[in-house]
Scaffold this motif. Structure first.
Motif, PDB file in Angstrom:
ATOM      1  N   ASP A 249       9.756   3.776   7.503  1.00 47.89           N
ATOM      2  CA  ASP A 249       9.213   2.487   7.062  1.00 47.89           C
ATOM      3  C   ASP A 249      10.403   1.559   6.870  1.00 47.89           C
ATOM      4  O   ASP A 249      11.338   1.889   6.130  1.00 47.89           O
ATOM      5  CB  ASP A 249       8.474   2.617   5.730  1.00 47.89           C
ATOM      6  CG  ASP A 249       7.298   3.573   5.799  1.00 47.89           C
ATOM      7  OD1 ASP A 249       6.770   3.759   6.909  1.00 47.89           O
ATOM      8  OD2 ASP A 249       6.914   4.132   4.758  1.00 47.89           O
ATOM      9  N   THR A 304       2.291  -5.678   2.890  1.00 45.46           N
ATOM     10  CA  THR A 304       1.902  -4.433   3.559  1.00 45.46           C
ATOM     11  C   THR A 304       2.900  -4.075   4.665  1.00 45.46           C
ATOM     12  O   THR A 304       3.798  -4.857   4.980  1.00 45.46           O
ATOM     13  CB  THR A 304       0.485  -4.565   4.153  1.00 45.46           C
ATOM     14  OG1 THR A 304       0.053  -3.294   4.618  1.00 45.46           O
ATOM     15  CG2 THR A 304       0.446  -5.544   5.322  1.00 45.46           C
ATOM     16  N   ALA A 345       3.243   1.764  -0.400  1.00 45.06           N
ATOM     17  CA  ALA A 345       2.930   2.541   0.804  1.00 45.06           C
ATOM     18  C   ALA A 345       3.074   4.032   0.515  1.00 45.06           C
ATOM     19  O   ALA A 345       2.225   4.842   0.904  1.00 45.06           O
ATOM     20  CB  ALA A 345       3.855   2.131   1.947  1.00 45.06           C
ATOM     21  N   ASN A 348       0.254   5.231  -1.944  1.00 40.44           N
ATOM     22  CA  ASN A 348      -1.096   5.217  -1.342  1.00 40.44           C
ATOM     23  C   ASN A 348      -1.207   6.053  -0.073  1.00 40.44           C
ATOM     24  O   ASN A 348      -2.232   6.031   0.601  1.00 40.44           O
ATOM     25  CB  ASN A 348      -1.513   3.770  -1.036  1.00 40.44           C
ATOM     26  CG  ASN A 348      -1.622   2.928  -2.296  1.00 40.44           C
ATOM     27  OD1 ASN A 348      -1.962   3.441  -3.358  1.00 40.44           O
ATOM     28  ND2 ASN A 348      -1.305   1.646  -2.185  1.00 40.44           N
ATOM     29  N   GLN A 350       0.341   5.608   2.744  1.00 39.17           N
ATOM     30  CA  GLN A 350       0.330   4.762   3.941  1.00 39.17           C
ATOM     31  C   GLN A 350       1.707   4.767   4.596  1.00 39.17           C
ATOM     32  O   GLN A 350       2.663   5.323   4.060  1.00 39.17           O
ATOM     33  CB  GLN A 350      -0.069   3.328   3.564  1.00 39.17           C
ATOM     34  CG  GLN A 350      -1.498   3.231   3.048  1.00 39.17           C
ATOM     35  CD  GLN A 350      -1.795   1.877   2.427  1.00 39.17           C
ATOM     36  OE1 GLN A 350      -0.899   1.134   2.058  1.00 39.17           O
ATOM     37  NE2 GLN A 350      -3.082   1.557   2.303  1.00 39.17           N
ATOM     38  N   GLN A1051      -5.348  -0.398  10.245  1.00 39.92           N
ATOM     39  CA  GLN A1051      -4.740   0.915  10.490  1.00 39.92           C
ATOM     40  C   GLN A1051      -5.812   1.866  11.008  1.00 39.92           C
ATOM     41  O   GLN A1051      -6.653   2.333  10.248  1.00 39.92           O
ATOM     42  CB  GLN A1051      -4.133   1.468   9.191  1.00 39.92           C
ATOM     43  CG  GLN A1051      -3.059   0.580   8.582  1.00 39.92           C
ATOM     44  CD  GLN A1051      -1.762   0.628   9.350  1.00 39.92           C
ATOM     45  OE1 GLN A1051      -1.401   1.663   9.885  1.00 39.92           O
ATOM     46  NE2 GLN A1051      -1.047  -0.481   9.417  1.00 39.92           N
TER      47      GLN A1051
END
Length: 1099
Positions: A249, A304, A345, A348, A350, A1051
């Motif tokens: 990320d 995000t 992220a 959660n 993600q 997503q």
């Protein structure tokens, strides 16, 4: 006089009404029974000719005769998908073993090598081989290097006994680090050759070094670009980056305060783009610009992370170009925002759920950040921070370095465009440390890509199925095993090999899947690797080019009837199963809709991120007949001159033994059956079926030849042909090449009408969806050459089951069709009209009538105007077509294309300043020249001569940015377009269309035993004002801002890669970069500032 005027007006009104009444009466009198008679007579003549000259009845009879000795089997999709996936696993497993051998060899070579700073070593430089100087002597690092064209490598000149080295122009080819690494990698030569001997289906094998060189086998002559530059850097390639690092990320933070203006901002933008280029579909990203406030470059992505697929990366690049500098830099809030995004992220579940990093791009960091790191990142330091100091100013270097060193990152200083590439790549080596220390040799597979680096690729664009031009790469990292440097986690490079997807998909034989069946592969992210409906290329003028998003096309965008994405979800999760879907398919370049029921079967491919899917069409597609004949009997008929087999299918594997590559598939099959090549690996089932088909269809050769000898074949009946499920074709040319209209039909360039790796011929696919025995007629417009094809399916029955055995047909000229039709569609002058109500005698040759033959999808086969043949009837006469749709004779079918390319409907704001005056242009050019010249002088040192790509980058960047704005008119989009299908239950229609001052009458009559209708309309009533044309043109689906935003950041279900290497306790994080010593001339620096200041004021 005044009294006469009203009387005159009254008389004129009566006359006008009388004229209209007479006209209306004339319009009402196209007798439907006359049109019906024409249709019946024409049907008989058409059927007689096509049946006789195609030989369809004879073929059907021969198939009937063998029904007692054949067996019809129902294909079991679950068994087939398992068999094919096992084959694919074995093939890909073999490639993985080859790559493992390379990695082991490279690591061992490094382990026993002592670095030698004064090493002198000659190697084959792929740019310099076979190059001589003015005196005819080999240039240094060149030498004689034998090259020979090799069919296995797309007929490229290669050396299969030796690899050679490619080095980017900006890397010094005699650097001690380079020379030592190249010397080490010499050990790979023997392994390359051994691998190729063990697995002759291997293509390119290579080693990409972390120092920048690229060793490729077999050796080739590397061609520089038009500027004489080797811009290719293996470390930028997806296979290198994915193998070197785990998923990540990334938040890119860029300073856009006022101090970043000019060259600094140019370098910063280039740095962002270079970082984006290092990301792949398993990574997630966002870009934040900051001054005294935080700004998301894409407001839609606020707070995000989005998947770093090609679409999103290109979108970010476009927005980054629009950034402008202003204000004062306040980094703290931006840093907090970045940590919050990454933390959410992670919490959660993600993003990548692996590495996390912030990339800070700035010309200086003045604030105190300790409190931010204490709150968000210390003591665990889960988020690495990489810092890029932009520009020549070193005042804030220590601060910027401190940020990186205290957050397990890396600091670099970027003062010129030429520095960007090397400095950005450093972060990959840092992220690779945990994996290297742990010695986890993860094997990675890339998404599909099109390798445009190697020569001859462009030639393939026009010769291969589009979706199968792509390839995937298997790669593996290579580590230093030396104990003394273990904690440093030194990545030596990446080894890999290319796997053409064409070779993978050949393992699911076309003949087993049937006319509408197919196989496909997707990645763990749901993106397509191979699918017959994937169209990675688009036409830009006369050139074919890859689409910007060609390798991030989702399965749901091709299998768009899977609206709930059940198929996609199951496949992405790696499940094994089956499902069925009612689908709207289309053939003939999307013009002809088909309603099919597809049975999907799917499973995962072990040890890869891929899932394999297969489709069988419910009905005849799931039934296959098996026949048996002796080899002797079959061979006799297989050698007939009129017979061929599908050249792109694999009857026998000719690519394993180099001695077999000279054989065509037919030659290889015959030699194998004769026992002359027993070592050939052949598909026994396919060969047996081909032999049987050869025997059953053999009488057609004699039949066609007898027609040519004994009958006078009418001019215009040009070619008879047949094809079977086994890919066998027979062709007879009734007309010589001089007189034949359709000269390209069924020649090697006519891919649509031949068996290829990803589809059956168009005439075969249309025939099997029509009633067997009834001919299907359709027009062809081949680059302005127009002709007609008639085709029908032939069947075979056994034990209550009926299977499609093949298709047979006839190709006709327009002249022949017109001659027959115009002779029928007129009544002689002495016709008895006493019982006929309406125009009599009636004739299509009359100027008062327009007559058309139209097929079941609304395309014109015959018209008085030749230019209308092949066009959609609704384009020519919208009024009648609209009436036929309203009456239910034709039904509209909505179709979608999620891989379309549309013209830009708006101009994006550009970072380029508007050209306000000629003085601005001159000033800008002088400024560009001086800044580049001065920067070069400032850069100049004896060890940096090889950084010549500085100019090349600037030149290329300047030209491409301006050229792009001119040419890049097309962009990916979604479109909807209509197709039409005839409802055969409506056999006839006639009506009046009110068109202002006139009424247009038309009569439509089905032509029996065909897919055609005869349309007769009145010619003297123009309805074009009231009824516009009905077009098949696709229309872009416009999404409002909210929908567009949701689509971009949504997503979909995806499967994360199994391994993650984000942390290792032994990692030495103290190696966090540093500024190289800079010495510059004060006078030059002052001059640079002065010129820049003057030019800034002027412009």
């Amino acid at each position: 006089m005044e009294g006469r005027m009203p009387a005159m007006r009254k008389l004129l009104g009566i006359l006008g009404f009388f004229c209209l009444w007479i006209t209306a009466q004339a319009q009402m009198k196209i007798p439907p029974e006359t049109v019906q008679q024409w249709a019946s007579v024409f049907s008989v003549q058409l059927r007689e000719s096509t049946t006789k000259y195609s030989g369809s009845l004879l073929l059907q009879k021969k198939l009937k005769d063998v029904e007692s000795i054949i067996k019809i089997v129902e294909l079991n999709g679950n068994d087939l998908v398992k068999d094919y996936s096992d084959e694919i696993e074995r093939m890909l497993g073999s490639k993985m073993k080859s790559v493992k051998r390379l990695a082991e060899s490279a690591e061992d070579a490094d382990l026993y090598h002592e670095f030698n700073a004064s090493l002198m070593f000659d190697y084959y430089n792929s740019m310099l081989i076979n190059t001589v100087d003015e005196d005819g002597n080999n240039v240094e690092l060149g030498g004689e290097f034998a090259l020979e064209e090799n069919e296995h490598f797309n007929n490229m000149p290669v050396n299969t006994l030796q690899s050679d080295i490619q080095i980017p122009t900006n890397v010094y080819n005699k650097d001690p680090n380079i020379l030592n690494a190249i010397y080490n990698s010499e050990a790979l030569n023997d392994v390359f050759i051994l691998n190729f001997q063990k697995d002759p289906t291997l293509t390119w094998q290579y080693f990409g070094s972390s120092t920048g060189f690229f060793r490729i086998y077999p050796g080739i002559k590397w061609t520089p670009d038009s500027n004489g530059v080797a811009a290719f850097d293996c470390r930028n390639r997806n296979w290198y980056i994915q193998a070197a690092t785990s998923p990540k990320d990334i938040i890119i933070m860029v300073d856009i305060s006022g101090s970043m203006k000019g060259l600094k901002m140019t370098i910063a933008k280039h740095t962002i783009n270079t970082i984006l280029d290092t990301l792949g579909e398993n990574d997630f990203v966002n870009v934040i610009a900051y001054t005294d406030y935080v700004r998301y470059v894409e407001p839609c992505f606020k707070g995000t992370l989005v998947q770093a697929d090609l679409d999103n990366r290109e979108h970010f690049k476009m927005l980054v170009e629009e950034l402008h500098v202003k204000g004062e830099a306040k980094i703290k809030n931006a840093m907090k925002e970045s940590f919050k995004i990454l933390n959410e992220a992670r919490v959660n579940g993600q993003g990548s759920m692996c590495n996390q990093a912030i990339m800070l791009i700035t010309d200086g960091a003045m604030e105190d950040f300790e409190s931010v790191f204490e709150e968000f990142n210390w003591p665990d330091r889960r988020v690495r921070v990489f810092t890029y100091l932009i520009g020549r100013e070193m005042t804030f270097a220590q601060n910027t370095k401190w940020i990186a060193c205290n957050n397990k990152g890396y600091y670099t200083h970027i003062s010129t465009l030429a520095d960007v590439q090397e400095n950005v790549m450093e972060y990959l080596h840092v992220l690779s440390r945990p994996m290297v220390i742990n010695h986890d040799h993860d094997i990675i597979w890339t998404e599909a890509y099109m390798d445009t680096v190697l020569p001859n690729t462009k030639e393939l664009f026009t010769t291969k199925a589009q979706s199968l031009l792509l390839m995937t790469s298997v790669a593996m990292p290579v580590f230093s095993k030396k104990k003394e440097t273990l904690s440093h986690g030194i990545l030596l490079g990446v080894v890999g090999s290319d796997v053409p997807l064409l070779e993978v998909m050949k393992l699911a034989p076309r003949y087993m899947l049937g006319a509408h069946g197919y196989a496909f592969l997707i990645t763990n992210n749901g993106y397509i690797l191979a699918h017959p409906d994937l169209r990675p290329l688009y036409k830009d003028g006369k050139k074919l080019k890859p689409k910007p998003n060609y390798n991030s096309v989702d399965l749901s965008e091709v299998e768009w009837e899977d609206t709930e994405e059940k198929l996609r979800t199951a496949m992405v999760r790696g499940e094994t199963g089956s499902s069925s879907l009612n689908i709207r398919a289309s053939v003939d370049k999307g013009k002809r809709p088909l309603f099919l029921v597809n049975e999907y079967f799917y499973t995962n491919i072990d040890e890869t991120p891929f899932s394999f899917g297969m489709v069988l069409t419910r009905g005849p597609g799931q039934l296959m007949f098996m026949g048996n004949v002796s080899v002797e009997e079959g061979l006799h008929d297989l050698t007939s001159p009129d017979l061929s087999i599908a050249s792109e299918w694999t009857y026998c594997e000719t690519d394993i033994d180099p001695g077999h590559r000279k054989y065509s598939q037919l030659q290889a099959a015959i030699r194998y059956l004769l026992g002359k090549e027993p070592d050939l690996e052949c598909d026994e089932v396919l060969l047996q079926q081909t032999l049987f088909d050869a025997v059953v269809t053999a009488p057609l050769e004699a039949y066609w030849n007898a027609l040519m000898l004994n009958d006078r074949v009418e001019p215009g009946l040009e070619t008879a042909f047949l094809g079977t499920r086994a890919g066998l074709m027979r062709i007879v040319r009734y007309a010589g090449v001089e007189t034949r209209v359709a000269k390209r039909f069924l020649t090697p360039v006519d891919k649509d009408n031949l068996y290829t790796i990803d589809h059956f011929p168009l005439w075969y696919r249309l025939a099997v969806e029509n009633t067997p025995g009834s001919f299907y007629y359709y027009p062809v417009n081949d680059k302005g050459v127009k002709y007609i094809i008639a085709t029908t399916a032939v069947t075979v029955s056994s034990e209550g089951k009926t299977a499609i055995a093949g298709a047979i047909g006839l190709q006709l000229s327009l002249d022949w069709l017109e001659k027959r039709f115009w002779a029928i569609a007129k009544q002689p002058s002495d016709t008895d009209c006493s019982t006929v109500e309406g125009v009599c005698p009636l004739s299509c040759e009359s100027a008062d009538l327009n007559c058309f033959l139209v097929d079941n999808n609304g395309f014109i086969l015959l018209s008085k105007e030749r230019n209308e043949v092949g066009r959609f009837f609704g384009e020519v006469d919208g009024s009648v077509m609209a009436s036929l749709i309203k009456m239910g004779m034709y039904k509209k079918v909505s179709l979608f294309d999620y891989q379309a390319m549309c013209k830009n409907s708006h101009h994006h704001a550009s970072s380029a300043r508007p050209l306000l005056s000629p003085f601005y242009v001159i000033g800008a050019l002088i400024k560009w020249f001086f800044s580049n010249a001065l920067m070069f002088l400032l850069d100049f040192n004896l060890c940096g001569l090889w950084h010549s790509d500085y100019f090349v980058d600037a030149k290329a960047g300047y030209h491409t940015s301006h050229k792009q704005k001119k040419v890049d008119a097309l962009q990916p989009c979604d479109t909807a377009y209509p197709g039409f299908m005839y409802d055969s239950s409506v056999r006839e229609a006639n009506s009046l269309i009110k068109c202002g001052r006139c009424q247009k009458m038309f009569v439509v009559q089905q032509i029996p035993d065909s897919n055609l209708v005869l349309v007769v309309t009145q010619a003297d009533c123009d309805c074009s004002r009231q009824y516009g044309p009905i077009l098949l043109e696709p229309k872009e689906i416009k999404y409002n801002a909210t929908v567009k935003c949701n689509r971009m950041k949504s997503q979909k279900v995806r499967r994360r890669p199994e391994s993650c290497h984000a942390y290792h306790p032994k990692e030495n994080a103290k190696e966090c970069g540093g500024a190289s010593a800079i010495s510059l001339s004060l006078s030059l620096f002052s001059a640079a500032l002065l010129v820049s200041s003057l030019l800034h004021r002027w412009t």
